[in-house]
Design a protein around this motif. Sequence first.
Motif, mmCIF file in Angstrom:
data_model
loop_
_atom_site.group_PDB
_atom_site.id
_atom_site.type_symbol
_atom_site.label_atom_id
_atom_site.label_comp_id
_atom_site.label_asym_id
_atom_site.label_seq_id
_atom_site.Cartn_x
_atom_site.Cartn_y
_atom_site.Cartn_z
ATOM 1 N N ARG A 128 48.049 6.295 36.202
ATOM 2 C CA ARG A 128 48.478 7.058 37.748
ATOM 3 C C ARG A 128 47.219 8.002 37.890
ATOM 4 N N PRO A 129 46.717 8.310 39.164
ATOM 5 C CA PRO A 129 46.053 9.182 39.377
ATOM 6 C C PRO A 129 46.498 10.593 38.999
ATOM 7 N N VAL A 130 45.701 11.484 38.940
ATOM 8 C CA VAL A 130 46.142 12.787 38.384
ATOM 9 C C VAL A 130 45.849 13.823 39.587
ATOM 10 N N LEU A 131 46.717 14.783 40.004
ATOM 11 C CA LEU A 131 46.376 16.075 40.778
ATOM 12 C C LEU A 131 46.808 17.154 39.914
ATOM 13 N N LEU A 132 45.683 18.089 39.791
ATOM 14 C CA LEU A 132 45.835 19.281 39.088
ATOM 15 C C LEU A 132 45.923 20.330 40.148
ATOM 16 N N TRP A 133 47.175 21.247 40.145
ATOM 17 C CA TRP A 133 47.464 22.353 40.982
ATOM 18 C C TRP A 133 47.082 23.647 40.341
ATOM 19 N N VAL A 134 46.323 24.556 41.329
ATOM 20 C CA VAL A 134 45.992 26.029 40.673
ATOM 21 C C VAL A 134 46.728 26.769 41.710
ATOM 22 N N HIS A 135 47.515 27.620 41.277
ATOM 23 C CA HIS A 135 48.593 28.442 42.066
ATOM 24 C C HIS A 135 47.583 29.688 42.358
ATOM 25 N N GLY A 136 48.273 30.191 43.498
ATOM 26 C CA GLY A 136 47.683 31.585 44.130
ATOM 27 C C GLY A 136 48.298 32.745 43.562
ATOM 28 N N GLY A 137 47.965 33.913 43.910
ATOM 29 C CA GLY A 137 48.522 35.350 43.257
ATOM 30 C C GLY A 137 47.547 36.426 43.374
ATOM 31 N N GLY A 138 46.535 36.306 44.576
ATOM 32 C CA GLY A 138 45.735 37.502 44.427
ATOM 33 C C GLY A 138 44.792 37.825 43.504
ATOM 34 N N PHE A 139 44.591 36.876 42.493
ATOM 35 C CA PHE A 139 43.779 37.002 41.294
ATOM 36 C C PHE A 139 44.603 37.973 40.112
ATOM 37 N N VAL A 140 45.731 38.608 40.594
ATOM 38 C CA VAL A 140 46.415 39.320 39.487
ATOM 39 C C VAL A 140 47.680 39.097 39.189
ATOM 40 N N ARG A 141 48.181 37.758 39.903
ATOM 41 C CA ARG A 141 49.706 37.402 39.430
ATOM 42 C C ARG A 141 49.711 35.951 39.677
ATOM 43 N N GLY A 142 50.978 35.546 39.358
ATOM 44 C CA GLY A 142 51.223 34.090 39.505
ATOM 45 C C GLY A 142 51.575 33.243 38.315
ATOM 46 N N GLU A 143 52.277 32.289 38.531
ATOM 47 C CA GLU A 143 52.625 31.279 37.455
ATOM 48 C C GLU A 143 52.960 29.881 37.741
ATOM 49 N N LYS A 144 52.482 28.925 36.686
ATOM 50 C CA LYS A 144 52.735 27.367 36.908
ATOM 51 C C LYS A 144 54.100 27.117 37.045
ATOM 52 N N ALA A 145 55.191 28.043 36.421
ATOM 53 C CA ALA A 145 56.588 27.721 36.475
ATOM 54 C C ALA A 145 57.429 29.046 36.115
ATOM 55 N N GLU A 151 41.556 41.693 33.322
ATOM 56 C CA GLU A 151 41.028 41.116 32.236
ATOM 57 C C GLU A 151 39.875 40.172 32.343
ATOM 58 N N ALA A 152 40.089 39.415 33.554
ATOM 59 C CA ALA A 152 39.151 38.215 33.719
ATOM 60 C C ALA A 152 38.790 38.361 35.019
ATOM 61 N N ALA A 153 37.508 38.425 35.494
ATOM 62 C CA ALA A 153 36.705 38.462 36.861
ATOM 63 C C ALA A 153 35.858 37.103 36.984
ATOM 64 N N TRP A 154 35.438 37.019 38.448
ATOM 65 C CA TRP A 154 34.611 35.773 38.612
ATOM 66 C C TRP A 154 33.485 35.804 38.002
ATOM 67 N N PRO A 155 33.242 34.269 37.291
ATOM 68 C CA PRO A 155 34.007 33.268 37.836
ATOM 69 C C PRO A 155 35.007 32.464 36.861
ATOM 70 N N SER A 156 35.751 33.357 36.182
ATOM 71 C CA SER A 156 36.553 33.170 35.130
ATOM 72 C C SER A 156 37.590 31.948 35.652
ATOM 73 N N GLY A 157 37.979 32.087 36.741
ATOM 74 C CA GLY A 157 39.107 31.243 37.491
ATOM 75 C C GLY A 157 38.559 29.938 37.482
ATOM 76 N N GLY A 158 37.164 29.754 37.912
ATOM 77 C CA GLY A 158 36.383 28.222 38.133
ATOM 78 C C GLY A 158 36.144 27.719 36.800
ATOM 79 N N THR A 173 37.053 42.292 46.157
ATOM 80 C CA THR A 173 36.245 42.700 45.458
ATOM 81 C C THR A 173 36.256 43.168 43.826
ATOM 82 N N ALA A 174 37.406 43.362 43.656
ATOM 83 C CA ALA A 174 37.974 43.682 42.270
ATOM 84 C C ALA A 174 37.606 42.220 41.207
ATOM 85 N N TYR A 175 37.684 41.078 42.119
ATOM 86 C CA TYR A 175 37.537 40.017 41.130
ATOM 87 C C TYR A 175 36.459 39.269 41.711
ATOM 88 N N LEU A 176 36.148 39.427 42.733
ATOM 89 C CA LEU A 176 34.570 38.651 43.255
ATOM 90 C C LEU A 176 33.626 39.330 42.999
#
Length: 296
Positions: A76-93, A124-131, A200-203
């Motif tokens: 089956r094809p796969v979809l990868l989901w990346v949550h939001g959270g303002g670069f400071v929070r958020g969880e996959k579940a 701990e992690a700034a741009w481009p760590s998310g990418g 700008t704290a992240y980007l």
Amino acid sequence: MTGQTPEQRHAIATMARVLGPDTLTAVQRLYRADQEERAALTRRVAVDQAYGEHSRQRLDVYAPGSGPSDESAAARPVLLWVHGGGFVRGEKASPDHPFNAHVGHWVARLGLIGVVMNYRLLPEAAWPSGGDDVAAAVNWIGRHITDWGGDPARIVVAGTSAGATHVATYLQNATLPASVRGAILLSGLYGGVPLEPRDTAYLGVDARITPFGIASCGLPMFLACAEFDPVRFQDDTMTLAAAVRTQRGDWPLMAVVGGHNHFSLACHLGGTDNSLAELLRPFLYEICLTPIGDVS
């Protein structure tokens, strides 16, 4: 097609364009029971799979059905989901709510494999760590997703808010494998509008992510923002769309989803209100070349 109830639309319109934890909590309250009920129709088949060494570099996998997997079924094809959270929070579940996991369940109900990831956060992690984390998760999918019935040659990357910015960074910075077929970007920041201090704290002050850099990846894209999004998210969505139009000669598929705000755009996805899901289904079919199931 089932849209918002009048009560949901009124509640979201009353929240207007305000961001913050109180608005997020209020939005989640509107959709929580619906998403919890639908989660029972599919399975989380793998939890906290490590795609890197950091404790935040973990992902979960979702598959169709509530029983054992059918090993004879086609990949089956796969979809990868990346949550939001303002670069400071958020969880996959979360044990406290069904959100972000709800996208994995929705994707599985469509007959695809859903992968929902965490990523490294500020400070701990700034741009481009998310990418970079998206790239590492895609590489993990390529190596391992066949273990859960996924096709490593057909991957769609998708994200909302900060997650959309991380996906866009991946599209701009990475050498994309042929297995990545398309991208879904919901209400992200793409370097086309002035940044606020929270960004700008992240980007960084001089954002190195650009609409033309993202557009140059050449992938099919679906871009969306919400009627009640803060204007800068709407403007950046249109700026990225215009960059795609300039580079490729055609507009990408895009939508301003009526009756929704920055948070509800993702929180309602795959619920009884299928305003966005119905728009995404033909996009997924076109780039995955596989039947896409009922979103109900």
